[in-house]
Design a protein around this motif. Structure first.
Motif, PDB file in Angstrom:
ATOM      1  N   VAL A 106       0.827  -1.208   0.000  1.00  0.00           N
ATOM      2  CA  VAL A 106       0.000   0.000   0.000  1.00  0.00           C
ATOM      3  C   VAL A 106       0.861   1.258   0.000  1.00  0.00           C
ATOM      4  O   VAL A 106       0.623   2.189  -0.771  1.00  0.00           O
ATOM      5  CB  VAL A 106      -0.953   0.009   1.225  1.00  0.00           C
ATOM      6  CG1 VAL A 106      -1.745   1.296   1.290  1.00  0.00           C
ATOM      7  CG2 VAL A 106      -1.875  -1.187   1.177  1.00  0.00           C
ATOM      8  N   GLU A 107       1.892   1.289   0.849  1.00  0.00           N
ATOM      9  CA  GLU A 107       2.682   2.506   1.016  1.00  0.00           C
ATOM     10  C   GLU A 107       3.529   2.833  -0.219  1.00  0.00           C
ATOM     11  O   GLU A 107       3.858   3.983  -0.460  1.00  0.00           O
ATOM     12  CB  GLU A 107       3.551   2.389   2.265  1.00  0.00           C
ATOM     13  CG  GLU A 107       2.684   2.428   3.519  1.00  0.00           C
ATOM     14  CD  GLU A 107       3.388   1.940   4.760  1.00  0.00           C
ATOM     15  OE1 GLU A 107       4.348   1.163   4.633  1.00  0.00           O
ATOM     16  OE2 GLU A 107       2.949   2.323   5.850  1.00  0.00           O
ATOM     17  N   LYS A 140      -4.036   6.053   1.341  1.00  0.00           N
ATOM     18  CA  LYS A 140      -3.029   5.149   1.915  1.00  0.00           C
ATOM     19  C   LYS A 140      -3.203   5.053   3.425  1.00  0.00           C
ATOM     20  O   LYS A 140      -3.159   3.958   3.995  1.00  0.00           O
ATOM     21  CB  LYS A 140      -1.613   5.640   1.588  1.00  0.00           C
ATOM     22  CG  LYS A 140      -1.214   5.410   0.152  1.00  0.00           C
ATOM     23  CD  LYS A 140       0.195   5.928  -0.087  1.00  0.00           C
ATOM     24  CE  LYS A 140       0.549   5.876  -1.556  1.00  0.00           C
ATOM     25  NZ  LYS A 140       1.891   6.389  -1.816  1.00  0.00           N
TER      26      LYS A 140
END
Length: 129
Positions: free
Chosen positions: A40-41, A51
């Motif tokens: 995700v990051e 995020k």
């Protein structure tokens, strides 16, 4: 993926391994189990706010596994669909609950039930002398 979010396929890492369970020579030779991993990051398809929401609700790495089918190609599709569904669920903003007042009819029914219950309890008492 959604109206506002699109994730490039290159950001979803696919890992392959042998599927568990019975299956004879086919299952022992083919790597049909698929694990889809999405960081995700490191994603360029999500805004910083999105995020934060996903990390808070689902963690920094989303993972989906599929080993339902004999075909690696089909399991790849299933794993990707499951990953997208998990991401969609993590991005979903829950609706705020709007407080409402009970209607007059509901209040009256509740009070009538309480009166009836009190009457039953009074009738159970021993007679007073």
């Amino acid at each position: 993926m959604t109206r506002s979010v699109t994730i490039p396929r290159s950001e979803i890492e696919l890992r392959f391994s042998r599927s568990s369970g019975p299956g004879g020579q086919h299952a022992q030779r083919t790597e049909s189990r698929v694990e889809a991993v999405f960081d995700v990051e490191a994603s360029s398809g999500l805004t910083p706010a999105q995020k934060r929401r996903v990390v808070a609700r689902a963690g920094p790495v989303l993972t989906a596994i599929a080993q339902d089918e004999r075909s690696q190609w089909r399991n790849r599709e299933l794993a990707t669909e499951r990953l997208v569904e998990a991401l969609r669920e993590a991005l979903r903003v829950p609706r705020r609950r709007v407080a409402t007042k009970p209607s007059a009819a509901v209040r009256e029914r509740r009070l009538e039930g309480k009166r009836r219950r009190g009457q039953v309890k009074r009738l159970r008492r021993p007679p007073s002398e």
